[in-house]
Design a protein around this motif. Sequence first.
Motif, PDB file in Angstrom:
ATOM      1  N   LYS A 104      62.836  36.780  26.678  1.00  0.00           N
ATOM      2  CA  LYS A 104      63.395  35.517  26.226  1.00  0.00           C
ATOM      3  C   LYS A 104      62.951  35.238  24.801  1.00  0.00           C
ATOM      4  N   LYS A 105      63.932  34.967  23.948  1.00  0.00           N
ATOM      5  CA  LYS A 105      63.627  34.718  22.547  1.00  0.00           C
ATOM      6  C   LYS A 105      62.845  33.425  22.391  1.00  0.00           C
ATOM      7  N   SER A 106      61.794  33.505  21.609  1.00  0.00           N
ATOM      8  CA  SER A 106      60.963  32.324  21.406  1.00  0.00           C
ATOM      9  C   SER A 106      61.716  31.277  20.585  1.00  0.00           C
ATOM     10  N   ALA A 107      61.650  30.050  21.051  1.00  0.00           N
ATOM     11  CA  ALA A 107      62.300  28.946  20.338  1.00  0.00           C
ATOM     12  C   ALA A 107      61.322  28.219  19.429  1.00  0.00           C
ATOM     13  N   GLU A 108      60.087  28.686  19.386  1.00  0.00           N
ATOM     14  CA  GLU A 108      59.065  28.019  18.603  1.00  0.00           C
ATOM     15  C   GLU A 108      59.053  28.519  17.165  1.00  0.00           C
ATOM     16  N   ASN A 109      58.353  27.789  16.341  1.00  0.00           N
ATOM     17  CA  ASN A 109      58.198  28.153  14.946  1.00  0.00           C
ATOM     18  C   ASN A 109      57.481  29.486  14.821  1.00  0.00           C
ATOM     19  N   ILE A 110      57.859  30.272  13.792  1.00  0.00           N
ATOM     20  CA  ILE A 110      57.276  31.607  13.615  1.00  0.00           C
ATOM     21  C   ILE A 110      55.764  31.529  13.417  1.00  0.00           C
ATOM     22  N   TRP A 111      55.283  30.439  12.794  1.00  0.00           N
ATOM     23  CA  TRP A 111      53.849  30.297  12.580  1.00  0.00           C
ATOM     24  C   TRP A 111      53.116  30.070  13.900  1.00  0.00           C
ATOM     25  N   ILE A 112      53.808  29.416  14.841  1.00  0.00           N
ATOM     26  CA  ILE A 112      53.220  29.232  16.175  1.00  0.00           C
ATOM     27  C   ILE A 112      53.126  30.576  16.881  1.00  0.00           C
ATOM     28  N   ASP A 113      54.180  31.397  16.741  1.00  0.00           N
ATOM     29  CA  ASP A 113      54.148  32.735  17.318  1.00  0.00           C
ATOM     30  C   ASP A 113      53.020  33.567  16.715  1.00  0.00           C
ATOM     31  N   LEU A 114      52.838  33.425  15.402  1.00  0.00           N
ATOM     32  CA  LEU A 114      51.777  34.162  14.729  1.00  0.00           C
ATOM     33  C   LEU A 114      50.411  33.715  15.238  1.00  0.00           C
ATOM     34  N   LYS A 115      50.275  32.409  15.451  1.00  0.00           N
ATOM     35  CA  LYS A 115      49.017  31.877  15.972  1.00  0.00           C
ATOM     36  C   LYS A 115      48.772  32.360  17.400  1.00  0.00           C
ATOM     37  N   LYS A 116      49.843  32.498  18.184  1.00  0.00           N
ATOM     38  CA  LYS A 116      49.697  33.015  19.541  1.00  0.00           C
ATOM     39  C   LYS A 116      49.165  34.442  19.513  1.00  0.00           C
ATOM     40  N   GLY A 117      49.668  35.222  18.553  1.00  0.00           N
ATOM     41  CA  GLY A 117      49.153  36.579  18.403  1.00  0.00           C
ATOM     42  C   GLY A 117      47.688  36.584  18.026  1.00  0.00           C
ATOM     43  N   TYR A 118      47.314  35.669  17.131  1.00  0.00           N
ATOM     44  CA  TYR A 118      45.909  35.537  16.729  1.00  0.00           C
ATOM     45  C   TYR A 118      45.040  35.120  17.913  1.00  0.00           C
ATOM     46  N   ASP A 119      45.523  34.141  18.676  1.00  0.00           N
ATOM     47  CA  ASP A 119      44.763  33.679  19.852  1.00  0.00           C
ATOM     48  C   ASP A 119      44.621  34.786  20.884  1.00  0.00           C
ATOM     49  N   TYR A 120      45.672  35.601  21.012  1.00  0.00           N
ATOM     50  CA  TYR A 120      45.617  36.717  21.970  1.00  0.00           C
ATOM     51  C   TYR A 120      44.564  37.734  21.549  1.00  0.00           C
ATOM     52  N   LEU A 121      44.531  38.057  20.260  1.00  0.00           N
ATOM     53  CA  LEU A 121      43.526  38.996  19.759  1.00  0.00           C
ATOM     54  C   LEU A 121      42.120  38.410  19.876  1.00  0.00           C
ATOM     55  N   LYS A 122      42.010  37.101  19.624  1.00  0.00           N
ATOM     56  CA  LYS A 122      40.706  36.438  19.729  1.00  0.00           C
ATOM     57  C   LYS A 122      40.186  36.494  21.159  1.00  0.00           C
ATOM     58  N   ALA A 123      41.109  36.441  22.127  1.00  0.00           N
ATOM     59  CA  ALA A 123      40.720  36.511  23.539  1.00  0.00           C
ATOM     60  C   ALA A 123      40.578  37.951  24.030  1.00  0.00           C
ATOM     61  N   SER A 124      40.907  38.913  23.165  1.00  0.00           N
ATOM     62  CA  SER A 124      40.819  40.341  23.527  1.00  0.00           C
ATOM     63  C   SER A 124      39.947  41.041  22.486  1.00  0.00           C
ATOM     64  N   PRO A 125      38.618  40.931  22.601  1.00  0.00           N
ATOM     65  CA  PRO A 125      37.723  41.458  21.563  1.00  0.00           C
ATOM     66  C   PRO A 125      37.858  42.961  21.345  1.00  0.00           C
ATOM     67  N   ASP A 126      38.262  43.702  22.380  1.00  0.00           N
ATOM     68  CA  ASP A 126      38.430  45.143  22.195  1.00  0.00           C
ATOM     69  C   ASP A 126      39.583  45.440  21.239  1.00  0.00           C
ATOM     70  N   ARG A 250      53.458  41.490  18.544  1.00  0.00           N
ATOM     71  CA  ARG A 250      52.593  40.662  17.707  1.00  0.00           C
ATOM     72  C   ARG A 250      51.280  41.377  17.414  1.00  0.00           C
ATOM     73  N   THR A 251      50.758  42.087  18.411  1.00  0.00           N
ATOM     74  CA  THR A 251      49.527  42.850  18.198  1.00  0.00           C
ATOM     75  C   THR A 251      49.731  43.925  17.145  1.00  0.00           C
ATOM     76  N   LEU A 252      50.859  44.637  17.250  1.00  0.00           N
ATOM     77  CA  LEU A 252      51.147  45.682  16.275  1.00  0.00           C
ATOM     78  C   LEU A 252      51.439  45.092  14.898  1.00  0.00           C
ATOM     79  N   SER A 253      51.947  43.859  14.862  1.00  0.00           N
ATOM     80  CA  SER A 253      52.155  43.198  13.564  1.00  0.00           C
ATOM     81  C   SER A 253      50.824  43.009  12.846  1.00  0.00           C
ATOM     82  N   TYR A 254      49.810  42.597  13.595  1.00  0.00           N
ATOM     83  CA  TYR A 254      48.482  42.443  12.998  1.00  0.00           C
ATOM     84  C   TYR A 254      47.909  43.799  12.594  1.00  0.00           C
ATOM     85  N   TYR A 255      48.174  44.821  13.399  1.00  0.00           N
ATOM     86  CA  TYR A 255      47.723  46.176  13.058  1.00  0.00           C
ATOM     87  C   TYR A 255      48.356  46.643  11.744  1.00  0.00           C
TER      88      TYR A 255
END
Length: 315
Positions: A104-126, A250-255
């Motif tokens: 499902k395509k995200s209806a949120e702002n791209i910056w919110i999506d970017l923050k979700k990716g950041y939060d996901y990485l923050k919660a996944s230290p490996d 999103r993870t690969l975007s940060y990579y």
Amino acid sequence: MIWFKVYDMFWIAALSLVQGLVNAFDVTARQSLMVNLIDDKEDLPNAIALNSSMFNAARLIGPALAGVILSTLGEDICFLINFVSFIAVLGCMVMMKLKLTEHKKSAENIWIDLKKGYDYLKASPDLASMVLMMAASSLLVIPFTTLLPVFAKDIFNGNATTFGWFESAAGFGAFFGAIYMATLRAGQNLQKIVMMSGILLAISVVALAISPSLILALICTGLAALGLMAQTSSINTYLQTHADDLMRGRTLSYYIMAYQGVLPIGSLLMGYLAHLFGTQVVVAFEGIAGLLIVAAFSYNEKHRNQINFSPLKAR
């Protein structure tokens, strides 16, 4: 521009900026798409390595072939051949038959999506540690590749052909690194491979800086490229196999930001420092920085594992 002999640094820089913007979409999409090309997910590490081996085989053959064409037909023909080669790429993509899972395509702002990716990485230290190591290497170690023309021309008094040897040596080493990664079995300790390849990369870069002869410098370049290939492939594979399906892009975007986004900054920084302190001094510094980065990564992994497996955590 090359065809009409328009050598304007402003427009070359502008085109490079456009190419960077295109790559931001292209590389992210291709990396995320790779998992959909593989039926058995256990084959993903081998697929990534085989993909890298094709890239580095081209790096091995390309400079030698381009050197012949450049000296006989000119640079405009080189760019023309490069342009025509994309027809084969587009043809292959049209022929692909993929069964893509629709999200499902995200209806949120791209910056919110970017923050979700950041939060996901923050919660996944490996995953975060892998991305941070890639960023640190891109800033302080990998820019040694941009200084290879200086080694070819100024340090070893060569020409375009000499630089072609350095490129071929790098492609040769990276090709063997990709072959090694392609032979790995499922369940390999990728963190260990990241550390060992990082050590090989760092030591080879230091050896390149102090190499007294061209032959030794080429060997060190090949070994450094081997280590770099194994390191980046291991990090890429770990992220693709451990990230959730919904967060893989999103993870690969940060990579990719950590790799291709930070690398130009590192290249600019190291180029400026090389102008101030000398190329060999700066490249030696890059190798030492690589060892420190591996040490920090190793300490973080050991500390994180101790926390995860502590008696208190077990209860």
